[in-house]
Design a protein around this motif. Structure first.
Motif, PDB file in Angstrom:
ATOM      1  N   ASP A  43       0.820  -1.249   0.145  1.00 40.34           N
ATOM      2  CA  ASP A  43      -0.119   0.026  -0.128  1.00 40.34           C
ATOM      3  C   ASP A  43       0.785   1.344   0.201  1.00 40.34           C
ATOM      4  OD1 ASP A  43      -2.427  -1.364  -0.326  1.00 40.34           O
ATOM      5  OD2 ASP A  43      -2.895  -1.273   1.932  1.00 40.34           O
ATOM      6  N   ILE A  44       1.997   1.297  -0.524  1.00 38.85           N
ATOM      7  CA  ILE A  44       2.759   2.351  -0.856  1.00 38.85           C
ATOM      8  C   ILE A  44       2.874   2.556  -2.291  1.00 38.85           C
ATOM      9  CG2 ILE A  44       5.236   3.089  -0.481  1.00 38.85           C
ATOM     10  CD1 ILE A  44       5.553   1.278   1.686  1.00 38.85           C
ATOM     11  N   PRO A  45       2.779   3.798  -2.827  1.00 39.19           N
ATOM     12  CA  PRO A  45       2.633   4.146  -4.255  1.00 39.19           C
ATOM     13  C   PRO A  45       4.211   3.484  -4.939  1.00 39.19           C
ATOM     14  CG  PRO A  45       2.168   5.974  -3.044  1.00 39.19           C
ATOM     15  CD  PRO A  45       2.412   5.013  -2.006  1.00 39.19           C
ATOM     16  N   TYR A  46       4.112   3.012  -5.904  1.00 40.97           N
ATOM     17  CA  TYR A  46       5.383   2.535  -6.513  1.00 40.97           C
ATOM     18  C   TYR A  46       6.398   3.577  -6.788  1.00 40.97           C
ATOM     19  CZ  TYR A  46       4.238   4.015 -11.413  1.00 40.97           C
ATOM     20  OH  TYR A  46       3.980   4.808 -12.526  1.00 40.97           O
ATOM     21  N   GLN A  47       5.986   4.622  -7.171  1.00 37.15           N
ATOM     22  CA  GLN A  47       7.127   5.724  -7.289  1.00 37.15           C
ATOM     23  C   GLN A  47       8.117   5.924  -5.975  1.00 37.15           C
ATOM     24  OE1 GLN A  47       3.758   6.527  -7.841  1.00 37.15           O
ATOM     25  NE2 GLN A  47       3.595   7.516  -9.939  1.00 37.15           N
ATOM     26  N   VAL A  48       7.091   5.764  -4.726  1.00 37.80           N
ATOM     27  CA  VAL A  48       7.742   5.976  -3.516  1.00 37.80           C
ATOM     28  C   VAL A  48       8.645   4.977  -3.188  1.00 37.80           C
ATOM     29  CG1 VAL A  48       7.286   6.286  -0.892  1.00 37.80           C
ATOM     30  CG2 VAL A  48       5.733   7.394  -2.484  1.00 37.80           C
ATOM     31  N   LEU A  49       8.304   3.613  -3.591  1.00 37.69           N
ATOM     32  CA  LEU A  49       9.130   2.427  -3.309  1.00 37.69           C
ATOM     33  C   LEU A  49      10.427   2.375  -4.138  1.00 37.69           C
ATOM     34  CD1 LEU A  49       6.399  -0.406  -3.365  1.00 37.69           C
ATOM     35  CD2 LEU A  49       7.623   0.240  -1.584  1.00 37.69           C
ATOM     36  N   ILE A  50      10.211   3.004  -5.373  1.00 38.84           N
ATOM     37  CA  ILE A  50      11.380   3.247  -6.383  1.00 38.84           C
ATOM     38  C   ILE A  50      12.409   4.133  -5.702  1.00 38.84           C
ATOM     39  CG2 ILE A  50      12.452   3.963  -8.261  1.00 38.84           C
ATOM     40  CD1 ILE A  50       9.702   2.793  -9.689  1.00 38.84           C
ATOM     41  N   ASN A  51      11.659   5.286  -5.017  1.00 40.36           N
ATOM     42  CA  ASN A  51      12.768   6.183  -4.296  1.00 40.36           C
ATOM     43  C   ASN A  51      13.218   5.665  -3.203  1.00 40.36           C
ATOM     44  OD1 ASN A  51      13.267   9.263  -4.367  1.00 40.36           O
ATOM     45  ND2 ASN A  51      12.402   8.984  -2.337  1.00 40.36           N
ATOM     46  N   MET A  52      12.459   4.836  -2.352  1.00 40.72           N
ATOM     47  CA  MET A  52      13.059   4.344  -1.013  1.00 40.72           C
ATOM     48  C   MET A  52      14.365   3.499  -1.465  1.00 40.72           C
ATOM     49  SD  MET A  52       9.572   3.484   0.861  1.00 40.72           S
ATOM     50  CE  MET A  52      10.082   2.587   2.016  1.00 40.72           C
ATOM     51  N   PHE A  53      13.956   2.607  -2.482  1.00 35.99           N
ATOM     52  CA  PHE A  53      15.150   1.769  -3.032  1.00 35.99           C
ATOM     53  C   PHE A  53      16.360   2.638  -3.545  1.00 35.99           C
ATOM     54  CE2 PHE A  53      17.349  -0.852  -6.183  1.00 35.99           C
ATOM     55  CZ  PHE A  53      17.475  -2.177  -5.620  1.00 35.99           C
ATOM     56  N   LEU A  54      16.285   3.539  -4.250  1.00 35.34           N
ATOM     57  CA  LEU A  54      17.327   4.202  -4.519  1.00 35.34           C
ATOM     58  C   LEU A  54      18.070   4.958  -3.487  1.00 35.34           C
ATOM     59  CD1 LEU A  54      15.951   5.803  -7.973  1.00 35.34           C
ATOM     60  CD2 LEU A  54      17.601   3.898  -7.767  1.00 35.34           C
ATOM     61  N   ALA A  55      17.111   5.359  -2.363  1.00 31.02           N
ATOM     62  CA  ALA A  55      17.596   6.088  -1.388  1.00 31.02           C
ATOM     63  C   ALA A  55      18.649   5.134  -0.287  1.00 31.02           C
ATOM     64  CB  ALA A  55      16.830   6.798  -0.418  1.00 31.02           C
ATOM     65  N   GLN A  56      18.073   3.862  -0.298  1.00 31.11           N
ATOM     66  CA  GLN A  56      18.828   2.758   0.396  1.00 31.11           C
ATOM     67  C   GLN A  56      19.910   2.485  -0.252  1.00 31.11           C
ATOM     68  OE1 GLN A  56      16.559  -0.866   0.952  1.00 31.11           O
ATOM     69  NE2 GLN A  56      18.407  -1.832   1.875  1.00 31.11           N
ATOM     70  N   ALA A  57      19.956   2.343  -1.662  1.00 27.80           N
ATOM     71  CA  ALA A  57      21.283   2.127  -2.394  1.00 27.80           C
ATOM     72  C   ALA A  57      22.276   3.160  -2.099  1.00 27.80           C
ATOM     73  CB  ALA A  57      20.921   1.981  -3.848  1.00 27.80           C
ATOM     74  N   LYS A  58      21.821   4.434  -2.153  1.00 31.32           N
ATOM     75  CA  LYS A  58      22.682   5.754  -1.977  1.00 31.32           C
ATOM     76  C   LYS A  58      23.349   5.545  -0.547  1.00 31.32           C
ATOM     77  CE  LYS A  58      22.616  10.566  -1.120  1.00 31.32           C
ATOM     78  NZ  LYS A  58      21.770  10.936   0.213  1.00 31.32           N
ATOM     79  N   ALA A  59      22.468   5.221   0.387  1.00 35.30           N
ATOM     80  CA  ALA A  59      22.785   5.245   1.822  1.00 35.30           C
ATOM     81  C   ALA A  59      23.942   4.163   2.035  1.00 35.30           C
ATOM     82  CB  ALA A  59      21.537   5.096   2.934  1.00 35.30           C
ATOM     83  N   GLU A  60      23.690   3.104   1.434  1.00 30.08           N
ATOM     84  CA  GLU A  60      24.483   1.997   1.596  1.00 30.08           C
ATOM     85  C   GLU A  60      25.796   1.969   0.649  1.00 30.08           C
ATOM     86  OE1 GLU A  60      22.502  -1.931   1.518  1.00 30.08           O
ATOM     87  OE2 GLU A  60      21.240  -1.085   3.182  1.00 30.08           O
ATOM     88  N   LYS A  61      25.749   3.114  -0.219  1.00 32.46           N
ATOM     89  CA  LYS A  61      26.866   3.184  -1.364  1.00 32.46           C
ATOM     90  C   LYS A  61      27.140   2.088  -2.140  1.00 32.46           C
ATOM     91  CE  LYS A  61      29.411   6.640   1.517  1.00 32.46           C
ATOM     92  NZ  LYS A  61      30.270   7.017   2.248  1.00 32.46           N
ATOM     93  N   MET A  62      25.966   1.597  -2.666  1.00 33.77           N
ATOM     94  CA  MET A  62      25.803   0.494  -3.524  1.00 33.77           C
ATOM     95  C   MET A  62      26.277   0.821  -4.801  1.00 33.77           C
ATOM     96  SD  MET A  62      22.279  -1.556  -2.788  1.00 33.77           S
ATOM     97  CE  MET A  62      21.713  -2.047  -1.383  1.00 33.77           C
ATOM     98  N   GLU A  63      27.007   0.164  -5.475  1.00 38.09           N
ATOM     99  CA  GLU A  63      27.388   0.392  -6.740  1.00 38.09           C
ATOM    100  C   GLU A  63      26.987  -0.907  -7.667  1.00 38.09           C
ATOM    101  OE1 GLU A  63      31.607   1.162  -7.482  1.00 38.09           O
ATOM    102  OE2 GLU A  63      31.413   2.617  -5.714  1.00 38.09           O
ATOM    103  N   PRO A  64      26.677  -0.633  -8.970  1.00 39.96           N
ATOM    104  CA  PRO A  64      25.996  -1.775  -9.702  1.00 39.96           C
ATOM    105  C   PRO A  64      27.127  -2.643 -10.196  1.00 39.96           C
ATOM    106  CG  PRO A  64      26.060   0.297 -11.040  1.00 39.96           C
ATOM    107  CD  PRO A  64      26.377   0.588  -9.534  1.00 39.96           C
ATOM    108  N   ARG A  65      27.136  -3.872 -10.162  1.00 40.24           N
ATOM    109  CA  ARG A  65      27.843  -4.820 -11.180  1.00 40.24           C
ATOM    110  C   ARG A  65      27.505  -5.165 -12.285  1.00 40.24           C
ATOM    111  NH1 ARG A  65      27.111  -9.692  -7.606  1.00 40.24           N
ATOM    112  NH2 ARG A  65      25.781  -8.327  -6.295  1.00 40.24           N
ATOM    113  N   PHE A  66      28.289  -4.732 -13.207  1.00 39.63           N
ATOM    114  CA  PHE A  66      27.922  -5.038 -14.700  1.00 39.63           C
ATOM    115  C   PHE A  66      28.564  -6.554 -15.227  1.00 39.63           C
ATOM    116  CE2 PHE A  66      27.925  -0.345 -14.228  1.00 39.63           C
ATOM    117  CZ  PHE A  66      26.826  -0.182 -14.588  1.00 39.63           C
ATOM    118  N   ILE A  67      27.368  -7.185 -15.710  1.00 40.88           N
ATOM    119  CA  ILE A  67      27.908  -8.531 -16.163  1.00 40.88           C
ATOM    120  C   ILE A  67      27.746  -8.432 -17.663  1.00 40.88           C
ATOM    121  CG2 ILE A  67      27.630 -11.158 -16.092  1.00 40.88           C
ATOM    122  CD1 ILE A  67      25.941 -10.413 -13.334  1.00 40.88           C
ATOM    123  N   PRO A  68      28.992  -8.380 -18.312  1.00 37.03           N
ATOM    124  CA  PRO A  68      29.016  -8.377 -19.594  1.00 37.03           C
ATOM    125  C   PRO A  68      28.367  -9.547 -20.364  1.00 37.03           C
ATOM    126  CG  PRO A  68      31.320  -8.950 -18.874  1.00 37.03           C
ATOM    127  CD  PRO A  68      30.342  -8.591 -17.788  1.00 37.03           C
TER     128      PRO A  68
END
Length: 76
Positions: A43-68
């Motif tokens: 019951d959380i708008p999907y845009q808010v969920l995406i923002n929460m996910f990105l904010a968590q990635a930022k807080a944890e300083k996640m970096e994407p792993r690119f698999i060629p």
């Protein structure tokens, strides 16, 4: 309602810099579908969920792993 209002003593919003910014971003349909399904469960708008996910990635300083992807062999 008044015809005129006096804003001479108005104070600037101290939180204005923390407001969200609207952007245009291309997201695959499958990713949107995933967040929309999470939205229905939580019951959380999907845009808010995406923002929460990105904010968590930022807080944890996640970096994407690119698999060629494996290259296709070219036929001579």
């Amino acid at each position: 309602m008044k015809k005129n209002y006096d804003f001479s003593k108005a104070v600037k919003n101290p939180y204005a810099k923390k407001l969200k910014k609207t952007i245009c971003i291309n997201i695959s349909e499958s990713v949107i579908a995933y967040f929309k399904s999470l939205s229905e469960k939580t019951d959380i708008p999907y845009q808010v969920l995406i923002n929460m996910f990105l904010a968590q990635a930022k807080a944890e300083k996640m970096e994407p792993r690119f698999i060629p992807k494996p290259r296709k062999k070219q036929v001579a």
